[in-house]
Structures are given as structure tokens and as C-alpha cells.
Design a protein around this motif. Structure first.
Motif, PDB file in Angstrom:
ATOM      1  N   TYR A 174       0.848  -1.183   0.000  1.00  0.00           N
ATOM      2  CA  TYR A 174       0.000   0.000   0.000  1.00  0.00           C
ATOM      3  C   TYR A 174       0.890   1.242   0.000  1.00  0.00           C
ATOM      4  O   TYR A 174       2.110   1.174   0.230  1.00  0.00           O
ATOM      5  CB  TYR A 174      -0.856   0.042   1.262  1.00  0.00           C
ATOM      6  N   VAL A 175       0.244   2.410  -0.191  1.00  0.00           N
ATOM      7  CA  VAL A 175       0.912   3.707  -0.087  1.00  0.00           C
ATOM      8  C   VAL A 175       0.064   4.576   0.847  1.00  0.00           C
ATOM      9  O   VAL A 175      -1.108   4.822   0.551  1.00  0.00           O
ATOM     10  CB  VAL A 175       1.047   4.388  -1.466  1.00  0.00           C
ATOM     11  N   PRO A 176       0.615   5.039   1.985  1.00  0.00           N
ATOM     12  CA  PRO A 176      -0.173   5.824   2.931  1.00  0.00           C
ATOM     13  C   PRO A 176      -0.172   7.313   2.580  1.00  0.00           C
ATOM     14  O   PRO A 176       0.795   8.036   2.844  1.00  0.00           O
ATOM     15  CB  PRO A 176       0.537   5.568   4.266  1.00  0.00           C
ATOM     16  N   TRP A 177      -1.265   7.782   2.019  1.00  0.00           N
ATOM     17  CA  TRP A 177      -1.386   9.187   1.638  1.00  0.00           C
ATOM     18  C   TRP A 177      -1.089  10.093   2.831  1.00  0.00           C
ATOM     19  O   TRP A 177      -0.415  11.116   2.699  1.00  0.00           O
ATOM     20  CB  TRP A 177      -2.794   9.405   1.086  1.00  0.00           C
ATOM     21  N   ASN A 178      -1.580   9.729   4.024  1.00  0.00           N
ATOM     22  CA  ASN A 178      -1.458  10.640   5.160  1.00  0.00           C
ATOM     23  C   ASN A 178      -0.010  10.873   5.597  1.00  0.00           C
ATOM     24  O   ASN A 178       0.303  11.930   6.149  1.00  0.00           O
ATOM     25  CB  ASN A 178      -2.313  10.178   6.345  1.00  0.00           C
ATOM     26  N   LEU A 179       0.878   9.916   5.361  1.00  0.00           N
ATOM     27  CA  LEU A 179       2.289  10.144   5.680  1.00  0.00           C
ATOM     28  C   LEU A 179       2.996  10.909   4.570  1.00  0.00           C
ATOM     29  O   LEU A 179       3.829  11.776   4.841  1.00  0.00           O
ATOM     30  CB  LEU A 179       3.009   8.828   5.935  1.00  0.00           C
ATOM     31  N   HIS A 236       8.933  -8.595  -8.596  1.00  0.00           N
ATOM     32  CA  HIS A 236       7.946  -7.695  -9.160  1.00  0.00           C
ATOM     33  C   HIS A 236       7.161  -7.043  -8.023  1.00  0.00           C
ATOM     34  O   HIS A 236       7.270  -7.448  -6.861  1.00  0.00           O
ATOM     35  CB  HIS A 236       6.993  -8.461 -10.075  1.00  0.00           C
ATOM     36  N   VAL A 237       6.357  -6.027  -8.365  1.00  0.00           N
ATOM     37  CA  VAL A 237       5.605  -5.287  -7.345  1.00  0.00           C
ATOM     38  C   VAL A 237       4.174  -5.074  -7.798  1.00  0.00           C
ATOM     39  O   VAL A 237       3.926  -4.731  -8.966  1.00  0.00           O
ATOM     40  CB  VAL A 237       6.266  -3.918  -7.049  1.00  0.00           C
ATOM     41  N   LEU A 238       3.241  -5.278  -6.877  1.00  0.00           N
ATOM     42  CA  LEU A 238       1.854  -4.823  -7.023  1.00  0.00           C
ATOM     43  C   LEU A 238       1.718  -3.574  -6.161  1.00  0.00           C
ATOM     44  O   LEU A 238       1.996  -3.613  -4.960  1.00  0.00           O
ATOM     45  CB  LEU A 238       0.869  -5.893  -6.552  1.00  0.00           C
ATOM     46  N   LEU A 239       1.294  -2.476  -6.765  1.00  0.00           N
ATOM     47  CA  LEU A 239       1.227  -1.191  -6.060  1.00  0.00           C
ATOM     48  C   LEU A 239      -0.233  -0.833  -5.788  1.00  0.00           C
ATOM     49  O   LEU A 239      -1.067  -0.856  -6.694  1.00  0.00           O
ATOM     50  CB  LEU A 239       1.887  -0.108  -6.912  1.00  0.00           C
ATOM     51  N   ALA A 266       1.339  -4.042 -11.827  1.00  0.00           N
ATOM     52  CA  ALA A 266      -0.064  -3.658 -11.861  1.00  0.00           C
ATOM     53  C   ALA A 266      -0.341  -2.705 -10.707  1.00  0.00           C
ATOM     54  O   ALA A 266       0.372  -2.691  -9.705  1.00  0.00           O
ATOM     55  CB  ALA A 266      -0.968  -4.890 -11.771  1.00  0.00           C
ATOM     56  N   VAL A 267      -1.409  -1.930 -10.845  1.00  0.00           N
ATOM     57  CA  VAL A 267      -1.770  -0.909  -9.854  1.00  0.00           C
ATOM     58  C   VAL A 267      -3.238  -1.080  -9.488  1.00  0.00           C
ATOM     59  O   VAL A 267      -4.088  -1.257 -10.371  1.00  0.00           O
ATOM     60  CB  VAL A 267      -1.502   0.512 -10.400  1.00  0.00           C
ATOM     61  N   GLN A 268      -3.517  -1.001  -8.193  1.00  0.00           N
ATOM     62  CA  GLN A 268      -4.895  -1.173  -7.725  1.00  0.00           C
ATOM     63  C   GLN A 268      -5.643   0.155  -7.743  1.00  0.00           C
ATOM     64  O   GLN A 268      -5.080   1.205  -7.446  1.00  0.00           O
ATOM     65  CB  GLN A 268      -4.913  -1.741  -6.307  1.00  0.00           C
ATOM     66  N   VAL A 269      -6.928   0.078  -8.047  1.00  0.00           N
ATOM     67  CA  VAL A 269      -7.830   1.229  -7.995  1.00  0.00           C
ATOM     68  C   VAL A 269      -8.560   1.188  -6.654  1.00  0.00           C
ATOM     69  O   VAL A 269      -9.277   0.229  -6.350  1.00  0.00           O
ATOM     70  CB  VAL A 269      -8.844   1.207  -9.153  1.00  0.00           C
ATOM     71  N   PRO A 278      -1.604  -2.834 -16.138  1.00  0.00           N
ATOM     72  CA  PRO A 278      -2.966  -3.255 -15.813  1.00  0.00           C
ATOM     73  C   PRO A 278      -3.446  -2.694 -14.475  1.00  0.00           C
ATOM     74  O   PRO A 278      -2.669  -2.567 -13.515  1.00  0.00           O
ATOM     75  CB  PRO A 278      -2.864  -4.778 -15.762  1.00  0.00           C
ATOM     76  N   LEU A 279      -4.726  -2.370 -14.428  1.00  0.00           N
ATOM     77  CA  LEU A 279      -5.377  -1.935 -13.198  1.00  0.00           C
ATOM     78  C   LEU A 279      -6.219  -3.072 -12.644  1.00  0.00           C
ATOM     79  O   LEU A 279      -6.751  -3.890 -13.401  1.00  0.00           O
ATOM     80  CB  LEU A 279      -6.273  -0.722 -13.455  1.00  0.00           C
ATOM     81  N   PHE A 280      -6.336  -3.123 -11.303  1.00  0.00           N
ATOM     82  CA  PHE A 280      -7.161  -4.160 -10.692  1.00  0.00           C
ATOM     83  C   PHE A 280      -7.892  -3.588  -9.487  1.00  0.00           C
ATOM     84  O   PHE A 280      -7.519  -2.540  -8.934  1.00  0.00           O
ATOM     85  CB  PHE A 280      -6.325  -5.388 -10.296  1.00  0.00           C
ATOM     86  N   THR A 281      -8.956  -4.259  -9.101  1.00  0.00           N
ATOM     87  CA  THR A 281      -9.670  -3.957  -7.867  1.00  0.00           C
ATOM     88  C   THR A 281      -9.614  -5.191  -6.973  1.00  0.00           C
ATOM     89  O   THR A 281      -9.372  -6.304  -7.450  1.00  0.00           O
ATOM     90  CB  THR A 281     -11.147  -3.598  -8.131  1.00  0.00           C
ATOM     91  N   SER A 282      -9.822  -4.995  -5.681  1.00  0.00           N
ATOM     92  CA  SER A 282      -9.885  -6.143  -4.776  1.00  0.00           C
ATOM     93  C   SER A 282     -11.031  -5.919  -3.791  1.00  0.00           C
ATOM     94  O   SER A 282     -11.188  -4.821  -3.253  1.00  0.00           O
ATOM     95  CB  SER A 282      -8.562  -6.347  -4.022  1.00  0.00           C
ATOM     96  N   ASP A 283     -11.817  -6.977  -3.585  1.00  0.00           N
ATOM     97  CA  ASP A 283     -12.974  -6.909  -2.694  1.00  0.00           C
ATOM     98  C   ASP A 283     -13.195  -8.260  -2.050  1.00  0.00           C
ATOM     99  O   ASP A 283     -12.773  -9.300  -2.583  1.00  0.00           O
ATOM    100  CB  ASP A 283     -14.243  -6.532  -3.482  1.00  0.00           C
TER     101      ASP A 283
END
Length: 582
Positions: free
Chosen positions: A53-58, A87-90, A152-155, A184-189
């Protein structure tokens, strides 16, 4: 680096079939000098990918400040992953959940009293656009399409658990594309939320920790074509204050992983290495009762909080070896730890005596929230004069999240959000007695509708039914303890900083144990380790070796209540994360 493609029901990498075998590793929960070590150990377990993940607040603590340095140097972390052959999933958010403070959404958004987070609210979208505009350009060269490791990057993140506004997801995906993200973009639920959280044009993936066949079938029913992937395979769990330490048996978790990999699906372990909620960064949950998360994010992961391989690491490595190449190198060993029992803390500095050093006072008619004060983490001390002497009932509209109550410097009680407490009977010694409310932000809610979680005292304070006005607000973010005046002497009444030193010959990881202490937070050489609380389950704090230096080291403890005298702490070679459920 090869480029990820989706062809039919499979991933391919430069035209060759590829299965993602990944693990979550959050750079912001790991000391940066340990990043390379943790990445190497992830690869040695058999992973070909890591996720973060990437923490926007920091990264954007204030609207006009953006950081990509030191422990937030995400480009460097990505470069280290590439150097390790991973490799990295962002997953850049803007919302990340992650049991992280506010789900990663910066507190300054909440200074607007009616903003709607995770929505098409123009104020929110404007802030997100500004965040992406600063975060993404330095990362574009790390995309696989440009020779980098990011496949790939998550939405967003688990949006289906929050809402069903496809227009919002579409907007975020467009922002990513307009910023130059061309992987590629992906979602996770979670499986039950797929219909609400999926986005046409992005790969839908599912999150679960068991019954793989059932949940992958649900994913296939929702998405008739495309690779199957579990983006969060929950191999452990997080802890909350007042609960027990949650564990998942290695053999049982390994069997579930085996079942998942046997289907041919791709996987991301959540977590391969959990790390630590250093400082005040832990989040909280609120499903009708507020529950703050502990400092440790060990997560019962294959690599424990100190990065050492566990039985689960070895069990998972054996399972992965059935389905993919595992490096021939031997599995890593447990790293050496440091011990220093009975470190004396002989100097003290009362918190209330240090207000001029730690805070700039702000006057207001009613108490101001942290967000109104421009503050993200820490405490606020609220102060006012009481109108009359005698027995009284103090009532607070809201307590966010824990208020210690003092009259003329003497503690008279505590009001806790977690216990739904709003009122306290007390005696006012004299007209003009000083009421002080020390309010701790114990972590903004990171999941569900409670994410609009303003801290401090968001409401009125009344005494015997009459509203108290004329407040002095002392913001106490405690970003720095420089300038505190420590003295030796008898124990103080009320919250106080306690300081001591210890000698180190060769720095190494260790664990700070605080037997006899009640509640507070700890710094070593200015590095903020996080909170402790005698209610448990966690009873030690992880201290990364790179924080230490050869020779003399300083430890400072802010104790909010009282500690056994003489004040000592122990540095031990093993942690105590508390009892597990029978």
C-alpha cells in the motif's frame, strides 16, 4: 523488467504464462535499513512479487507538504525490490484501510466539516488529484512498461464494502491513466462485495483466507473471463487493545494456501511481513464500539515483526515449492538480538510543565478538534476555569478517544470512547479551579462509515448542565521532544516524560518491555516506537537495530498515569504479544 498482460484466463509476462505468487510488505511499517533484508527473505520463501500500500497521510501530512524521503522513499523501495528480482503490485489508494490511521486518508481532509470521503465530492476529488499529481510522476519510471518492477496498480481498495459508485472508481482509474499509469489496473474486494466494488476494464480480484474453491467460484461467476487471483490471502490477523493476540496455526494456513495454489490461481499473502505501527499510526475499527489497533502489526505473518522466519514461513515455503521454483539458498536464520535488563529512567519532565516547549496555545469559545487545530496525531490538552465550587457533573458530547480529567492538576477520572463514557462526577475545590482534559487520539477509524473520525472534543463540554466556554487548546503532536527540561527527583503526579540511557556495544534488534508501567508511548534516540498499554495484549515494543548506535543511547517514556518506582525498562531478546485465545 517484463510486462504483465492479461490473455484469456491467464497472466503472461512477455508472452510467457505467469502466476503471481506475492506477499504484502509495507515499506512504511519497516525501518528503511531493513527493506533489503525483508525483500530478500520474501524472495527466499519462493515469492516472485511483493505488494505494498501507499499511505497518503504520511506522504502528504499537510496540503502543502509532500514527502518521498527517508522511510517514505517509495522509489528507493521499488528499486530495492527490482534489485532483488521481485515484481511489485502497487496499491496507492487513495484509501488503503490496512488497519492504518484513517485508512491512509490525511486528517486535514476532515477540517472541512461536511466533506464526504471516498466519494465524488469535488473537494475530495481535488485533494486526490493533488496527491496523485505528486506521488505518481516519480514512480512512472518504475512501471514495468518502462523497465521497472511494478506490474499492476490497484484502484482504490475494497470499495464494494463502502459503496457502489462505479462513477467514483471510474474517475480514480482515469486519474491514474492520465497520470501515465499504463500497466494493468485491478480492484480487490471480499467475495460478497464484488458486484459493488468491481470496475469495468479493471481486473477484479477477491480477498479471503479460506474456502478458496468457493470464493474463486464466486469470483468466476462475477467475472467470466480473466485470471483468478486472491489479492489478500489472510494468513494471520491484527490485534486490538483489550483483546487477545490472534494467531493462525501454520499447518492449517499452509493447507489453505495449498488448496488455493492447486486451483491455478495467483495469490498475494496478507501479510508476508507485517511490521509495526510506529508512532501514532495505528488505525481503529468502530462497529458500534470503538476498538483501536495495537502498535505491533506482527499479523502472525511468515516473517515476524522483527523479520525473523517463523514456522509458518517454512510451511509456506514447502507449499510454494510444489507449484513454483523456490531458491536453492537455505532459508534465513533468526537474527541476533540485544538484551539490556533494568535500564533506569532517572530523570523526569512533567507534561503540564512543558506545555510552552511542546505546544502553541490556541484560544477558542468551544474546544477545537485536532483537525481544526491542523493536527494529525497525538494529544490535545484542553483547559478552562470552572465557575463555582462544590460537587459537579462533567458531561462531554463526544470523547475522541480517551480523556484524562484533572482539576487543579490532580487526576479525577478518565472517560473512554471505547466504553461509551461521557460523564464524570467530581468535586470542584474552589471558584476558578482549572479543569484540564488531556485527550488522546488513539487512532482514526480505518474501515466503514466511521472513517469521518474527527479527534479531540468535537462537541460541547458542560458542568452541571451549563456549557463551559473560554478554552485554551494546547496541541501536542509530539513530533519532537527537543527542549524538555528533565530533572532528577521524587515521582511526579500526572503525565510525565521519563528519560534514561543505556550502553550498546553492537546495535541489534531488541524488544522494550515495560513491567509496572500503565499507558503511554516510547522514543529511543528520538525514534518513536509507539504506544504501550498494560491492558494488553501487547506487552513489548519492537526496537529496530538501526535506531541504536554504538555507545550511549537515550530512551524516553511518556507515562500518562503512573509507573512502579524506581522507573526501569527492560530490553529483551524476545517479544511478548500477549496471550492467545484458547
Amino acid at each position: 523488467m517484463p510486462v504483465l498482460q492479461i490473455e484469456g484466463d491467464d497472466f503472461t509476462l512477455d508472452g510467457e504464462p505467469f502466476r503471481i505468487i506475492s506477499g504484502s510488505l509495507h515499506y512504511f511499517r519497516v525501518h528503511p535499513e531493513h527493506w533489503a533484508d525483508r525483500l530478500r527473505k520474501a524472495r527466499l520463501m519462493g515469492l516472485n512479487t511483493v505488494e505494498t500500500y501507499v499511505p497518503w497521510n504520511l506522504h502528504q501530512p499537510r496540503p502543502d507538504t509532500f514527502r518521498l524521503d527517508a522511510g517514505l522513499d517509495l522509489p528507493h523501495f521499488l528499486d530495492l525490490a527490482a534489485a532483488e528480482g521481485l515484481h511489485v503490485l502497487l496499491r496507492p489508494g487513495p484509501y488503503i484501510c490496512a488497519e492504518w490511521e484513517g485508512g491512509g486518508l490525511p486528517s486535514w481532509l476532515l477540517a472541512d466539516p461536511d466533506i464526504r470521503l471516498r466519494s465524488q465530492d469535488p473537494r475530495y476529488l481535488h485533494a486526490v488529484a493533488g496527491y496523485f499529481a505528486q506521488l505518481l510522476p516519480p514512480l512512472l519510471g518504475r512501471l514495468a512498461t518502462r523497465g521497472g518492477p511494478v506490474l499492476a496498480v490497484q484502484v482504490e481498495n475494497e470499495y464494494g464494502a463502502h459503496g457502489n459508485d462505479t462513477a467514483h472508481l471510474t474517475h480514480l482509474a482515469a486519474l491514474l491513466r492520465e497520470s501515465g499509469v499504463d500497466v494493468p489496473l485491478f480492484t480487490s474486494d471480499q467475495p460478497g462485495d464484488l458486484a459493488r466494488g468491481a470496475l469495468p476494464g479493471a481486473l477484479a480480484t477477491a480477498n479471503f483466507g479460506s474456502r478458496s474453491g468457493r470464493w474463486l467460484a464466486a469470483l468466476r461467476a462475477h467475472q467470466p473471463t480473466g485470471p483468478l487471483m486472491c489479492t489478500e490471502f489472510w494468513n494471520g490477523w491484527f490485534d486490538r487493545w483489550g483483546g487477545h493476540h490472534v494467531v493462525r496455526e501454520p499447518d492449517e494456513a499452509a493447507q489453505e494456501l495449498d488448496d488455493l495454489l492447486a486451483t491455478g490461481a495467483s495469490v498475494n499473502l496478507y501479510m508476508v511481513h507485517g511490521g509495526t505501527n510506529f508512532g501514532f499510526t495505528n488505525g481503529a475499527n468502530d462497529k458500534h464500539t470503538y476498538r483501536p489497533t495495537v502498535t505491533s502489526y506482527d499479523y502472525d505473518a511468515p516473517l515476524d515483526e522483527a523479520g525473523d522466519p517463523t514456522a509458518k514461513y517454512h510451511a509456506f515455503r514447502a507449499v510454494i515449492a510444489k507449484y513454483a521454483p523456490v531458491p536453492a539458498d537455505p532459508a534465513p536464520e533468526r537474527a541476533a538480538k540485544l538484551a539490556a535488563p533494568g535500564v533506569p529512567l532517572t530523570e523526569s519532565a512533567p507534561l503540564f510543565d512543558a506545555l510552552a516547549t511542546l505546544s502553541t496555545a490556541v484560544s477558542s469559545a468551544r474546544p477545537l478538534t485536532m483537525e481544526q487545530l491542523g493536527q494529525d496525531f497525538g494529544f490535545v490538552l484542553y483547559e478552562t476555569a470552572l465557575p463555582a465550587a462544590g460537587p459537579a457533573l462533567l458531561e462531554l458530547d463526544e470523547v475522541r478517544d480517551r480523556a484524562q480529567v484533572f482539576v487543579d492538576g490532580q487526576p479525577v477520572g478518565v472517560l473512554e470512547r471505547e466504553n461509551h463514557e461521557h460523564a464524570l462526577a467530581l468535586t470542584v475545590p474552589r471558584e476558578g479551579s482549572v479543569l484540564r482534559l488531556l485527550v488522546e487520539n488513539q487512532g482514526r477509524v480505518n474501515y466503514g462509515p466511521g472513517i469521518h473520525d474527527r479527534k479531540g472534543l468535537p462537541g460541547r463540554v458542560r458542568l452541571n448542565g451549563a456549557e463551559l466556554t473560554g478554552w485554551t487548546n494546547h496541541p501536542l503532536p509530539l513530533h519532537s521532544l527537543d527542549g524538555l527540561a528533565f530533572t532528577s527527583g521524587p515521582p511526579t503526579v500526572g503525565p510525565a516524560f521519563h528519560r534514561g540511557t543505556f550502553e550498546v556495544e553492537a546495535p541489534a534488534d531488541t524488544f522494550v518491555h515495560l513491567p509496572g508501567w500503565t499507558k503511554g508511548t516510547v522514543w529511543v534516540n528520538g525514534f518513536h516506537l509507539g504506544r504501550y498499554w498494560s491492558r494488553g495484549p501487547q506487552r513489548s515494543l519492537y526496537l529496530p537495530g538501526p535506531v541504536l548506535r554504538p555507545g550511549r543511547n537515550a530512551i524516553t517514556v511518556l507515562e500518562l498515569h503512573a509507573a512502579r518506582h524506581p522507573h526501569t525498562v527492560d530490553l529483551r531478546t524476545t517479544p511478548d504479544l500477549g496471550p492467545t485465545e484458547e
